[in-house]
Write an enzyme that holds these catalytic residues in place. Structure first.
Site, PDB file in Angstrom:
ATOM      1  N   CYS A 155       0.980  -1.165  -0.319  1.00  0.00           N
ATOM      2  CA  CYS A 155       0.157  -0.212  -0.080  1.00  0.00           C
ATOM      3  C   CYS A 155       0.670   1.556   0.178  1.00  0.00           C
ATOM      4  CB  CYS A 155      -0.812  -0.173   1.145  1.00  0.00           C
ATOM      5  SG  CYS A 155      -0.392  -0.120   2.843  1.00  0.00           S
ATOM      6  N   CYS A 156       0.718   2.585  -0.354  1.00  0.00           N
ATOM      7  CA  CYS A 156       0.617   4.035  -0.275  1.00  0.00           C
ATOM      8  C   CYS A 156       1.918   3.821  -1.462  1.00  0.00           C
ATOM      9  CB  CYS A 156       1.156   3.889   1.043  1.00  0.00           C
ATOM     10  SG  CYS A 156       1.903   5.483   1.118  1.00  0.00           S
ATOM     11  N   ILE A 157       3.787   4.392  -1.224  1.00  0.00           N
ATOM     12  CA  ILE A 157       4.457   4.412  -1.890  1.00  0.00           C
ATOM     13  C   ILE A 157       5.206   2.709  -2.177  1.00  0.00           C
ATOM     14  CG2 ILE A 157       6.530   4.389  -0.283  1.00  0.00           C
ATOM     15  CD1 ILE A 157       6.206   6.392  -4.199  1.00  0.00           C
ATOM     16  N   PRO A 173       4.064  -0.067  -3.633  1.00  0.00           N
ATOM     17  CA  PRO A 173       3.641  -1.049  -4.874  1.00  0.00           C
ATOM     18  C   PRO A 173       4.814  -0.823  -5.811  1.00  0.00           C
ATOM     19  CG  PRO A 173       2.320   0.375  -4.082  1.00  0.00           C
ATOM     20  CD  PRO A 173       2.701   0.620  -2.738  1.00  0.00           C
TER      21      PRO A 173
END
Length: 268
Positions: free
Chosen positions: A176-178, A180
């Site tokens: 999640c968030c950055i 990936p």
């Protein structure tokens, strides 16, 4: 001097807790280690990889907590891991500025894990049904060099090994968030989301990340914070979380959808 100060603090805490000896404090603080183990047969065994403690230089704490709550609700057995390496830098979160001190990623991650954490080098895909990576700038600073190098970044060797091993074993990966960007760099052609592809008046301040993902050979799917993208081919599940500006409960819901999708892909 530091030892005397630490002893004084332990004695004060022991007194506040009604303990006669500060030596009894450590067993008390260490007692909840079974917090992340569901009694009986767990629905799945899930590894969670942390990158420190704090949004600007480590793991985003709200995201990690949300992941753990949703995994607990799903009846999963959880073990947390982090690389035993120095942080890229330490940020004073009250000022948003780097400080001169140095910290260790594993040691800082232990704060989130309530002390129950293992070096990332010990994580093996054969021992778990899935792996999940919370976000926070630590994913882009400590688990990779994305914060500095963008699409030309490198990924920490242990993180790369883990992503490749889970991918080869066809076991689900949640990010999640950055975070990936880690999958985009390591797994060719993977489909992920970090939210929307335009800033939309500041609502999506990191929208440019989607172009970097495409530059690394990944595919990007635009999603809202409460949504997930499921790459069924690679068994990779992603959600934007704090990449967008949204109420905390909607981010919590998106992370819940990610965790639920990861558990579903384990088949348990």
């Amino acid at each position: 001097m530091a030892q005397r100060a630490g002893l004084a603090l332990r004695r004060k805490m022991a007194a506040l807790l009604g303990l006669r000896s500060s030596a009894r404090l450590l067993p008390l603080l260490g007692a909840p280690r079974s917090l992340h183990v569901t009694p009986g047969n767990p629905s799945a065994r899930v590894a969670v990889v942390l990158s420190g403690c704090g949004v600007y230089d480590g793991t985003e704490i709200h995201e990690a907590s949300a992941i753990l709550v949703h995994l607990s609700r799903a009846g999963a057995e959880v073990k947390m891991f982090a690389p035993d390496i120095p942080q890229m830098h330490v940020v004073d979160h009250s000022k948003g500025q780097p400080s001169q001190e140095s910290r260790n990623v594993l040691v800082e991650s232990a704060r989130l894990a309530r002390g129950d954490i293992t070096a990332l080098s010990q994580l093996s895909a054969q021992d778990y049904d899935a792996v999940i990576f919370p976000g926070g700038f630590g994913a882009a600073k400590n688990l990779s060099s994305f914060a500095v190098d963008g699409e030309s970044c490198s990924v920490h060797s242990e993180v790369e090994r883990i992503l490749q091993d889970f991918n080869k074993a066809k076991k689900p990966i949640g990010l999640c968030c950055i975070a990936p960007v880690l999958a985009a760099k390591v797994i060719p052609g993977v489909e992920v989301t970090v939210g929307q592809e335009e800033e939309q008046g500041g609502k999506w301040p990191y929208a440019g990340t989607s172009k970097a993902i495409q530059g690394m050979g990944g595919k990007h799917s635009a999603k809202e914070v409460h949504e997930v993208h499921v790459d069924k081919t690679h068994k990779v599940v992603t959600t934007p979380a704090f990449m967008g500006q949204a109420p905390l409960h909607r981010i919590f819901d998106g992370i819940g959808a990610m965790v639920s999708s990861v558990i579903k892909l384990t088949g348990k």
